[in-house]
Motif scaffolding. Structure first.
Motif, PDB file in Angstrom:
ATOM      1  N   UNK A   1       4.789   6.077  11.585  1.00 52.30           N
ATOM      2  CA  UNK A   1       5.774   6.375  10.546  1.00 52.30           C
ATOM      3  C   UNK A   1       6.257   5.084   9.880  1.00 52.30           C
ATOM      4  N   UNK A   2       6.527   4.068  10.689  1.00 57.65           N
ATOM      5  CA  UNK A   2       6.975   2.787  10.152  1.00 57.65           C
ATOM      6  C   UNK A   2       5.884   2.156   9.290  1.00 57.65           C
ATOM      7  N   UNK A   3       4.635   2.224   9.733  1.00 56.18           N
ATOM      8  CA  UNK A   3       3.516   1.677   8.953  1.00 56.18           C
ATOM      9  C   UNK A   3       3.405   2.398   7.608  1.00 56.18           C
ATOM     10  N   UNK A   4       3.682   3.703   7.616  1.00 62.91           N
ATOM     11  CA  UNK A   4       3.696   4.447   6.360  1.00 62.91           C
ATOM     12  C   UNK A   4       4.778   3.950   5.424  1.00 62.91           C
ATOM     13  N   UNK A   5       5.930   3.624   5.974  1.00 64.86           N
ATOM     14  CA  UNK A   5       7.021   3.087   5.155  1.00 64.86           C
ATOM     15  C   UNK A   5       6.636   1.731   4.573  1.00 64.86           C
ATOM     16  N   UNK A   6       5.980   0.906   5.383  1.00 67.54           N
ATOM     17  CA  UNK A   6       5.520  -0.400   4.903  1.00 67.54           C
ATOM     18  C   UNK A   6       4.510  -0.202   3.784  1.00 67.54           C
TER      19      UNK A   6
ATOM     20  N   UNK B   1       2.749  -0.771  -1.807  1.00 65.24           N
ATOM     21  CA  UNK B   1       2.279  -0.148  -3.051  1.00 65.24           C
ATOM     22  C   UNK B   1       3.258  -0.422  -4.191  1.00 65.24           C
ATOM     23  N   UNK B   2       4.551  -0.301  -3.893  1.00 66.90           N
ATOM     24  CA  UNK B   2       5.569  -0.547  -4.923  1.00 66.90           C
ATOM     25  C   UNK B   2       5.545  -2.009  -5.366  1.00 66.90           C
ATOM     26  N   UNK B   3       5.390  -2.933  -4.418  1.00 66.13           N
ATOM     27  CA  UNK B   3       5.335  -4.358  -4.754  1.00 66.13           C
ATOM     28  C   UNK B   3       4.127  -4.631  -5.649  1.00 66.13           C
ATOM     29  N   UNK B   4       2.977  -4.093  -5.287  1.00 67.97           N
ATOM     30  CA  UNK B   4       1.766  -4.344  -6.076  1.00 67.97           C
ATOM     31  C   UNK B   4       1.900  -3.787  -7.505  1.00 67.97           C
ATOM     32  N   UNK B   5       2.434  -2.580  -7.607  1.00 64.22           N
ATOM     33  CA  UNK B   5       2.607  -1.989  -8.945  1.00 64.22           C
ATOM     34  C   UNK B   5       3.605  -2.787  -9.775  1.00 64.22           C
ATOM     35  N   UNK B   6       4.751  -3.122  -9.174  1.00 60.98           N
ATOM     36  CA  UNK B   6       5.782  -3.860  -9.907  1.00 60.98           C
ATOM     37  C   UNK B   6       5.293  -5.264 -10.272  1.00 60.98           C
ATOM     38  N   UNK B   7       4.551  -5.902  -9.388  1.00 61.27           N
ATOM     39  CA  UNK B   7       4.026  -7.237  -9.659  1.00 61.27           C
ATOM     40  C   UNK B   7       3.020  -7.183 -10.799  1.00 61.27           C
TER      41      UNK B   7
END
Length: 190
Positions: A108-113, A118-124
């Protein structure tokens, strides 16, 4: 978030959350490493031997020069062994549940990471490339599995190529050995 655990049928543990083993005070022992080496264990058909001892010892204890309460001592030992075995069942189940829970929670934690990466890559990519630097360790952590898989794939491909080359060399060597034999056969036929 689609993780392995979300595809599993997950149910909450419904067993006991309390493990009381005070009744084993003075019974449980902690042996040193490899301390069980050389200790004798219960063998096949103990139940039949136990029945024989419980019925015959009281009748023959004097003739065997064994204490008259030896059967009672043996019965007490049997009871303690059964208590320890029942305790082991509960402990093993709790250990299994703890291990499964740990793995499930890690997933579950790995899923959160994964969501963060994914959000970092898209925003970057869209707005702020410095976010990749700000989350460099997180992105690197997340990518470990892929890097390891790629390394394993390369290693397997190299091993397969070496194996194929060895097989090809063996086939050529076998063919070269056959050529002189075929020539000798042709000469004999002529």
């Amino acid at each position: 978030m689609t993780t392995m655990a979300t595809t599993l049928l997950v149910k909450l543990y419904a067993g006991s959350h309390t493990l009381d083993f005070q009744h084993l005070d003075g019974v449980l022992v902690d042996l040193p490493d490899r301390g069980t080496r050389g200790l004798r264990r219960e063998k096949t058909d103990w139940d039949k031997v136990d029945q024989e001892l419980m019925t015959r010892l009281p009748l023959h204890a004097a003739a065997l020069r064994i204490a008259s309460d030896f059967g009672a001592q043996l019965a007490s030992m049997n009871e303690r062994i059964e208590q320890v075995r029942a305790f082991k069942v509960a402990v093993n189940k709790l250990a299994e549940v703890a291990m499964e829970t740990e793995v499930y929670l890690e997933d579950e934690r790995e899923g959160m990471v994964s969501l963060v990466v994914e959000a970092v890559r898209k925003a970057a990519k869209r707005t702020d490339p410095t976010l990749m630097t700000a989350f460099e360790r997180t992105v690197g952590y997340h990518g470990q599995t892929g890097k390891l898989a790629a390394k394993t794939r390369r290693k397997n491909e190299e091993a397969a190529a070496q194996e194929a080359a060895a097989e090809e060399a063996a086939a050529e060597e076998a063919e070269e050995r056959l050529v002189p034999e075929k020539k000798a056969e042709v000469r004999q036929q002529v």
